[in-house]
Write an enzyme that holds these catalytic residues in place. Structure first.
Site, PDB file in Angstrom:
ATOM      1  N   GLU A 101      74.790  41.088  18.565  1.00  0.00           N
ATOM      2  CA  GLU A 101      75.864  41.979  18.146  1.00  0.00           C
ATOM      3  C   GLU A 101      75.495  42.740  16.877  1.00  0.00           C
ATOM      4  O   GLU A 101      74.712  42.261  16.053  1.00  0.00           O
ATOM      5  CB  GLU A 101      77.136  41.160  17.904  1.00  0.00           C
ATOM      6  CG  GLU A 101      77.618  40.484  19.177  1.00  0.00           C
ATOM      7  CD  GLU A 101      79.002  39.853  19.049  1.00  0.00           C
ATOM      8  OE1 GLU A 101      79.836  40.097  19.930  1.00  0.00           O
ATOM      9  OE2 GLU A 101      79.250  39.129  18.070  1.00  0.00           O
ATOM     10  N   CYS A 114      76.051  46.248   9.866  1.00  0.00           N
ATOM     11  CA  CYS A 114      75.684  44.839   9.730  1.00  0.00           C
ATOM     12  C   CYS A 114      74.786  44.479  10.916  1.00  0.00           C
ATOM     13  O   CYS A 114      75.207  44.532  12.059  1.00  0.00           O
ATOM     14  CB  CYS A 114      76.975  44.012   9.721  1.00  0.00           C
ATOM     15  SG  CYS A 114      76.662  42.260   9.567  1.00  0.00           S
ATOM     16  N   CYS A 121      71.075  31.105  15.926  1.00  0.00           N
ATOM     17  CA  CYS A 121      70.643  30.768  14.568  1.00  0.00           C
ATOM     18  C   CYS A 121      70.292  29.291  14.525  1.00  0.00           C
ATOM     19  O   CYS A 121      70.831  28.492  15.283  1.00  0.00           O
ATOM     20  CB  CYS A 121      71.783  31.076  13.592  1.00  0.00           C
ATOM     21  SG  CYS A 121      71.276  31.029  11.853  1.00  0.00           S
ATOM     22  N   CYS A 125      75.317  26.472   9.558  1.00  0.00           N
ATOM     23  CA  CYS A 125      76.309  26.464   8.479  1.00  0.00           C
ATOM     24  C   CYS A 125      77.661  26.163   9.124  1.00  0.00           C
ATOM     25  O   CYS A 125      78.021  26.762  10.137  1.00  0.00           O
ATOM     26  CB  CYS A 125      76.329  27.811   7.752  1.00  0.00           C
ATOM     27  SG  CYS A 125      74.737  28.189   7.010  1.00  0.00           S
ATOM     28  N   CYS A 128      80.350  28.873  10.030  1.00  0.00           N
ATOM     29  CA  CYS A 128      79.859  30.120  10.641  1.00  0.00           C
ATOM     30  C   CYS A 128      79.840  30.008  12.164  1.00  0.00           C
ATOM     31  O   CYS A 128      79.282  29.067  12.721  1.00  0.00           O
ATOM     32  CB  CYS A 128      78.454  30.419  10.115  1.00  0.00           C
ATOM     33  SG  CYS A 128      77.755  31.932  10.814  1.00  0.00           S
ATOM     34  N   CYS A 350      82.664  38.849   8.909  1.00  0.00           N
ATOM     35  CA  CYS A 350      81.556  37.968   8.487  1.00  0.00           C
ATOM     36  C   CYS A 350      81.642  36.623   9.179  1.00  0.00           C
ATOM     37  O   CYS A 350      82.681  35.963   9.132  1.00  0.00           O
ATOM     38  CB  CYS A 350      81.652  37.649   7.001  1.00  0.00           C
ATOM     39  SG  CYS A 350      81.395  39.010   5.938  1.00  0.00           S
TER      40      CYS A 350
HETATM   41  N1  SAH Z   1      71.724  33.835   7.614  1.00  0.00           N
HETATM   42  C1  SAH Z   1      71.955  34.832   6.605  1.00  0.00           C
HETATM   43  C2  SAH Z   1      72.568  36.087   7.180  1.00  0.00           C
HETATM   44  C3  SAH Z   1      74.004  35.944   7.635  1.00  0.00           C
HETATM   45  S1  SAH Z   1      74.971  36.799   6.506  1.00  0.00           S
HETATM   46  C4  SAH Z   1      72.799  34.244   5.495  1.00  0.00           C
HETATM   47  O1  SAH Z   1      73.293  33.138   5.657  1.00  0.00           O
HETATM   48  O2  SAH Z   1      72.920  34.859   4.436  1.00  0.00           O
HETATM   49  C5  SAH Z   1      76.588  36.414   6.950  1.00  0.00           C
HETATM   50  C6  SAH Z   1      77.403  36.029   5.751  1.00  0.00           C
HETATM   51  O3  SAH Z   1      78.731  35.645   6.181  1.00  0.00           O
HETATM   52  C7  SAH Z   1      76.828  34.826   5.045  1.00  0.00           C
HETATM   53  O4  SAH Z   1      77.082  34.875   3.680  1.00  0.00           O
HETATM   54  C8  SAH Z   1      77.605  33.722   5.702  1.00  0.00           C
HETATM   55  O5  SAH Z   1      77.520  32.534   4.976  1.00  0.00           O
HETATM   56  C9  SAH Z   1      78.982  34.328   5.730  1.00  0.00           C
HETATM   57  N2  SAH Z   1      79.875  33.670   6.689  1.00  0.00           N
HETATM   58  C10 SAH Z   1      79.526  32.924   7.761  1.00  0.00           C
HETATM   59  N3  SAH Z   1      80.619  32.483   8.388  1.00  0.00           N
HETATM   60  C11 SAH Z   1      81.679  32.975   7.733  1.00  0.00           C
HETATM   61  C12 SAH Z   1      83.091  32.904   7.950  1.00  0.00           C
HETATM   62  N4  SAH Z   1      83.588  32.248   8.984  1.00  0.00           N
HETATM   63  N5  SAH Z   1      83.883  33.534   7.083  1.00  0.00           N
HETATM   64  C13 SAH Z   1      83.363  34.248   6.062  1.00  0.00           C
HETATM   65  N6  SAH Z   1      82.051  34.380   5.829  1.00  0.00           N
HETATM   66  C14 SAH Z   1      81.209  33.731   6.647  1.00  0.00           C
END
Ligand code: SAH
Length: 406
Positions: A101, A114, A121, A125, A128, A350
């Protein structure tokens, strides 16, 4: 059997040297190859040419030669969605089971794309959504760039050099961990930041990492974009639990890598992303510890209200708590914008991105491409993806997310 269509080489994502080699192999003379590289570079990345026929200043027989050997094909668009707030999300596909996406976020005076770096992945996390999709594979440079080309096509955003561009910023914040796909991300971003290609300055290109510490210095010296760090917690025991890569590279090592990041300055600050999880990492003590932790680093702190997804084990912090947290960070002298959630209604905010792609064995993939799918393989593939269940899944299937790959 390969068709003549899929044996043609894509020119998207090749650097100038590789483009030159490809042209020479196709019969272009040494004498004219430098000029041909420049012409193609300009057509592909400044004008967004989608086929060779439209390259009207090139001789007909040269265009025929290009058509016979090469392609400029974009990823296929599986779905295109528009949020009520104007955010757009595309689900793209480049092969059986390879779906990813990309999201466009329009704002006053700028537009951010984005971009995904992987299908799925490995990081897991806990907050996420992408983290619930196992890694299928890294995206290639043409697939990473393809996301930008598709968005620019859809937004009628060519040529790249025109004033009033619609895509003004790129963030590597889609699906995947860009520093686990270093070479392909580097190759794609070099073309994004090339002044004779997509021409976005390095200030407008941000690479976000969950903290692959050994690659951070290389990202600074070899890619040179702006850096964002998904910090999300200030104590190792909490970060270990919500960003598991922390067990390998703990906070102190991550912060040290930021202190020495090549090119960081007050004019080019490192962004620390901090997702606000109710009762987990959002206390006043956490806010105070956060400003201490980043002291001395040219930094800004981006507070991200947690974006929910089906089955997520967290809640977003209360708004009043986010404000208190932001105030402490602010008073310590750091810009602390709270990121406005965008595109939540189409699962484009995000951390909400995910496709239904699952990793299948090479044998299963070959069988799937050759003919009717073996039901046993289907079951195996389905059991590998951790899908949200019940009502939530229905909601997703009714249009918030992707289709199953064919
Ligand atoms: N793997 C990289 C790129 C992903 S960036 C990284 O972790 O930086 C996506 C961003 O959104 C990251 O900061 C991630 O931690 C954040 N994110 C992931 N899940 C989220 C959620 N449910 N709500 C808000 N931010 C989230």
């Amino acid at each position: 059997m390969p068709t003549s269509e899929n044996i043609r080489t894509s020119l998207i994502g090749l650097d100038r040297e590789a483009l030159k080699t490809a042209l020479i192999a196709a019969g272009v003379s040494q004498k004219s190859v430098a000029m041909r590289v420049n012409q193609l570079w300009n057509w592909i990345y400044v004008h967004g040419a989608r086929d060779f026929a439209s390259m009207t200043n090139l001789a007909k027989d040269f265009r025929t030669l290009l058509e016979n050997s090469f392609t400029l094909e974009r990823p296929q668009i599986v779905t295109a969605q528009v949020s009520e707030d104007g955010t757009r999300k595309w689900l793209l596909k480049t092969g059986a089971g390879i779906e990813f996406e990309t999201v466009y976020i329009p704002e006053e005076g700028r537009g951010t794309l984005c971009v995904s770096s992987q299908v799925g992945c490995t990081l897991n996390c806990r907050f996420c959504h992408t983290g619930t999709q196992k890694l299928v594979r890294n995206l290639n440079p043409d697939e990473i760039l393809g996301q930008l080309l598709i968005a620019k096509d859809a937004l009628d955003d060519w040529p790249s050099t025109a004033p009033g561009r619609k895509v003004t910023n790129i963030v590597m914040m889609g699906m995947g961990e860009p520093l686990y796909n270093f070479d392909n991300v580097k190759a794609a971003l070099a073309i994004v930041m090339d002044g004779d290609a997509l021409a976005l300055s390095k200030r407008r290109v941000t690479l976000s990492t969950a903290g692959v510490v050994p690659m951070i210095a290389r990202a600074g010296s070899e890619i040179g974009s702006s850096l964002a760090i998904s910090l999300h917690a200030v104590r190792d025991e909490i970060r270990d639990a919500i960003v598991p890569i922390n067990k390998k590279y703990p906070i102190a090592e991550l912060i040290e890598a930021c202190r020495t990041y090549p090119g960081a300055s007050n004019a080019r600050r490192i962004t620390f992303e901090y997702v606000m999880l109710k009762g987990v990492n959002d206390s006043i003590a956490d806010a105070r510890a956060l400003v201490k932790l980043v002291a001395g680093i040219p930094a800004k702190i981006n507070l991200i209200p947690f974006n929910p997804w089906p089955g997520a084990p967290y809640e977003c912090s209360d708004w009043s708590q986010i404000e208190k947290f932001a105030e402490i960070v602010n008073r310590a002298g750091y810009a602390s914008p709270v990121r406005t959630p965008r595109g939540r209604d189409i699962m484009a905010a995000c951390g909400q991105l995910k496709s239904e792609s699952v990793k299948v064995s090479a044998a299963a993939r070959a069988a799937r491409e050759a003919g009717p799918v073996d039901p046993r393989e289907q079951t195996k593939a389905a059991s590998q993806s951790e899908r949200p269940e019940g009502e939530a899944m229905d909601k997703i299937q009714s249009g918030q997310l992707a289709r199953m790959p064919q």
